[in-house]
Design a protein around this motif. Structure first.
Motif, PDB file in Angstrom:
ATOM      1  N   LYS A 367      10.157  -9.754 -24.362  1.00 25.62           N
ATOM      2  CA  LYS A 367      10.387 -10.770 -24.655  1.00 25.62           C
ATOM      3  C   LYS A 367       8.774 -11.507 -24.885  1.00 25.62           C
ATOM      4  N   PHE A 369       6.496 -14.867 -26.543  1.00 22.76           N
ATOM      5  CA  PHE A 369       6.280 -16.267 -27.095  1.00 22.76           C
ATOM      6  C   PHE A 369       4.932 -16.580 -27.673  1.00 22.76           C
ATOM      7  N   ASP A 433       8.175 -24.588 -35.190  1.00 23.47           N
ATOM      8  CA  ASP A 433       8.651 -24.830 -33.963  1.00 23.47           C
ATOM      9  C   ASP A 433      10.269 -24.234 -33.912  1.00 23.47           C
ATOM     10  N   PHE A 434      10.414 -23.621 -32.742  1.00 19.99           N
ATOM     11  CA  PHE A 434      11.919 -23.210 -32.407  1.00 19.99           C
ATOM     12  C   PHE A 434      12.138 -21.932 -33.174  1.00 19.99           C
ATOM     13  N   ASP A 435      11.255 -21.255 -34.002  1.00 22.47           N
ATOM     14  CA  ASP A 435      11.526 -20.146 -34.866  1.00 22.47           C
ATOM     15  C   ASP A 435      11.946 -18.819 -33.813  1.00 22.47           C
ATOM     16  N   ARG A 436      12.722 -18.122 -34.195  1.00 26.63           N
ATOM     17  CA  ARG A 436      12.821 -16.892 -33.314  1.00 26.63           C
ATOM     18  C   ARG A 436      13.032 -15.634 -34.241  1.00 26.63           C
ATOM     19  N   GLN A 437      12.382 -14.874 -33.863  1.00 27.77           N
ATOM     20  CA  GLN A 437      12.507 -13.537 -34.781  1.00 27.77           C
ATOM     21  C   GLN A 437      12.542 -12.219 -33.727  1.00 27.77           C
ATOM     22  N   ASP A 457      11.684  -9.544 -28.824  1.00 24.37           N
ATOM     23  CA  ASP A 457      12.364 -11.006 -29.227  1.00 24.37           C
ATOM     24  C   ASP A 457      11.137 -12.087 -28.843  1.00 24.37           C
ATOM     25  N   GLU A 459       9.831 -16.034 -29.635  1.00 26.61           N
ATOM     26  CA  GLU A 459      10.323 -17.515 -29.774  1.00 26.61           C
ATOM     27  C   GLU A 459       8.913 -18.374 -30.054  1.00 26.61           C
ATOM     28  N   LEU A 461       7.174 -21.759 -29.520  1.00 26.00           N
ATOM     29  CA  LEU A 461       7.321 -23.054 -28.824  1.00 26.00           C
ATOM     30  C   LEU A 461       6.529 -24.068 -29.385  1.00 26.00           C
ATOM     31  N   GLU A 474      12.739 -19.616 -18.146  1.00 23.12           N
ATOM     32  CA  GLU A 474      13.117 -19.869 -19.745  1.00 23.12           C
ATOM     33  C   GLU A 474      14.526 -20.383 -20.149  1.00 23.12           C
ATOM     34  N   PHE A 478      15.001 -23.447 -22.049  1.00 23.43           N
ATOM     35  CA  PHE A 478      15.645 -23.701 -23.318  1.00 23.43           C
ATOM     36  C   PHE A 478      16.920 -24.064 -23.310  1.00 23.43           C
TER      37      PHE A 478
END
Length: 621
Positions: A367, A369, A433-437, A457, A459, A461, A474, A478
């Motif tokens: 995980k 960030f 913002d709030f992209d997730r790959q 993963d 994210e 912020l 988390e 979220f």
């Protein structure tokens, strides 16, 4: 006698006269002569050629002229004039008919030929033809790349039907004009101007012009020549893959071949990287046969090479890796027909420990960030704002760290990179913002070739948003938006439900009130101050007689302030149900039947207690 002489004189005179006549008439044909003239080619019909020298006279009507001979059809007579007999479909062409027209003029007198005269007409040339190349001189041809510079490589030839002088020029706009030149323009000899190289160019094209040099018109023509380059044995062999020393230079830097073995390996063909070991002749057009040899490092035939294929085999196992961790070999490849043309490469064979355990990640999903910012690059962190580091462990090493591990992203990402220490770096200025790959990190053991992968993963912020300290944090971080949304929906559902229940309750009460108006009892609105101090409450009969107070009971189960008037004191009703009068006073309906217990009588009011009560201070109204 005299008479006889006279007759002879007359006869002689007649003979003389006849002979004189013939002489005179014959001189008309014999006055002619041969005709020499000239005419230009392409002249129109009727073009003047020549006059005939036979003059007209008294006996001219006995003269007849005829044109005969090889080219007589090109002429016709007009009186005593010869003219050109050309047609639209038949133009006088010097290149076709030749340079001279020949005919004869025959003179007849009384149908007797009296004279023949020659007619010679020269056809004057005009510049009406362009030069034409001889096809055999402009056909595709082949020259060797080893041809010496400044040597004549070929000759072009053009002819002009008009006989004009031709000069030859190489078109400077030709793609390959720089390779050739013409030193003598009238010769057509083409000279090689710079060296040829089959490895660079196998075909050349050239445009050559042929032009009239002695005319005003300067008619010309062109031809495209194709020159095929023949490969010559001028290159050395090289090992593959070929890495040019510089772009455009056909000289290769030979690779270093590497292979890995362990102490257990023996009598096997080695697999190299890059591989396999292979070389080719630098002259691709010749492709001469090659032979391979180990120059050094064979360790007493521990390593042998196939002379034809270049395959290297390990013949016996390594005794002790600690003594010989690596083997360095030097191999050579050369042409079979010319061993002076050769090339050399290096071979490295590494002796490794036996690979028992594959590399593994300590987890399958990491995980990460990243906080969005305008910075061009930032390090990806994990819970607690710690630097995220993806690493593998290899139990083949005492500390678990394999120095031969290479990390990479698959597929490569334009937003993230991974260092060889397992640290992820993001291009922060391109994130939102709030992209997730979800990235896949591949760890490869460069020695054994083993690969293992794990997912990350990540994210993004918002600026100023704290990195979660743990998985629960988390979820709260979220999940705030979802929880607030869910709470709002729940409140809305409760309010809707309560509104529906209240609406149904009011609707039910109103319906019952409309359906049974006689069942409702009127309640006294007046009350004594010593009884209760509460507002009047409407009750029905059933509530007084059964549910509210209980039947035949001495206990007080009713509510304070609920009371009814004694039936004995009620005014005689005019009907079973009284209505409100105009002044707002109420009339009351009896609520007790004769058989029921008596309520408490307070003045003119009876309190339903089931037991009579007395109060002397309270009097009836």
């Amino acid at each position: 006698m005299m008479k006889m002489l006279r007759s002879w004189r007359v006869l002689l005179w007649h003979v003389v006269l006849r002979v004189s006549y013939h002489v005179v008439t014959a001189s008309l044909c014999r006055e002619g002569s041969d005709i020499f003239a000239s005419v230009r080619e392409n002249s129109p019909t009727g073009e003047f050629i020549s006059n005939i020298s036979i003059a007209a006279g008294p006996q001219a009507n006995t003269i007849r002229l005829c044109l005969t001979g090889r080219n007589a059809n090109w002429f016709y007579l007009e009186g005593r004039t010869i003219r050109l007999n050309s047609l639209v479909s038949r133009v006088l062409d010097r290149e076709v008919e030749g340079s001279v027209l020949i005919a004869e003029l025959t003179c007849y007198e009384n149908d007797i030929i009296q004279g023949n005269y020659r007619i010679l007409v020269e056809i004057l040339n005009e510049n009406d033809n362009r030069p034409n190349f001889l096809l055999e001189t402009i056909q595709p041809f082949t020259i060797s790349e080893l041809t010496a510079v400044n040597s004549v490589v070929f000759t072009v030839k053009a002819i002009d039907a008009d006989g004009d002088v031709i000069s030859y020029i190489i078109d400077p706009s030709s793609q390959d004009a720089q390779f050739f030149r013409i030193d003598l323009p009238n010769s057509g000899k083409v000279v090689l101007n710079k060296p040829l190289d089959y490895e660079m160019r196998t075909h050349l094209q050239l445009i050559v012009w042929a032009q009239e040099s002695n005319t005003v018109d300067k008619f010309n023509t062109s031809a495209v020549l194709t020159i095929n380059i023949k490969d010559g044995d001028d290159q050395y062999p090289h090992f593959l893959p070929c890495t040019p020393v510089s772009p455009g230079v056909p000289i290769c830097t030979n690779p270093t071949y590497t292979a890995n073995i362990t102490q257990k390996h023996q009598d096997m063909a080695l697999e190299f990287s890059p591989g396999p070991i292979r070389a080719e002749d630098g002259d691709r057009g010749i492709n001469t046969s090659l032979t391979y040899t180990i120059l050094s490092g064979g360790d007493q035939d521990r390593f042998v090479i196939n002379n034809s294929t270049g395959e290297i085999r390990l013949t016996r196992a390594v005794d002790d890796r600690r003594l010989t961790p690596n083997f360095k070999l030097t191999i050579m490849v050369c042409q079979v027909d010319d061993r002076l043309k050769y090339s050399v490469a290096s071979v490295l064979v590494r002796v490794l420990y036996e690979n028992t355990f594959p590399p593994t990640f300590n987890r399958t999903i990491y995980k990460g960030f990243i906080i969005q910012s305008s910075s061009p690059a930032s390090i990806v962190s994990t819970y607690g704002n710690q630097v995220l580091q993806v690493q593998v462990s290899d139990l083949d090493f005492t500390d678990g760290l394999n120095p031969n591990i290479h990390y990479s992203l698959h597929p490569p990402s334009g937003l993230y990179q991974v260092t060889q220490g397992g640290v992820l770096i993001a291009r922060t200025d391109q994130l939102h913002d709030f992209d997730r790959q979800i990235l896949q990190v591949v760890a490869r053991d460069e020695e054994s070739g083993e690969e293992v992968s794990a997912s990350v993963d990540i994210e993004v912020l918002q600026r100023g948003q704290a990195v979660p300290s743990g998985a629960l944090m988390e979820q709260q971080l979220f999940g705030d938006v979802d929880s607030r949304l869910a709470g709002g929906i729940a409140v809305l559902i409760v309010i809707t439900f309560l509104s529906a229940v209240l609406f149904l309750l009011l609707w039910t009460i109103r319906r019952r009130h409309l359906q049974d108006p006689e069942d409702h009892s009127t309640i006294a609105f007046g009350k004594h101050p010593n009884v209760v101090n509460s507002p009047p409450v409407l009750t029905d009969e059933s509530s007084h007689s059964g549910r509210a107070f209980g039947r035949q009971s001495g206990s007080f189960h009713g509510r304070q302030g609920v009371y009814t008037r004694r039936p004995s004191l009620l005014p005689p009703p005019s009907s079973s149900h009284q209505k409100k009068d105009e002044g707002g006073a109420h009339t009351w309906e009896a609520l007790k039947s004769p058989g029921e217990s008596t309520g408490v009588h307070v003045g003119n009011i009876t309190l339903n207690t089931g037991t009579p009560l007395q109060d002397d201070n309270i009097k009836p109204d």
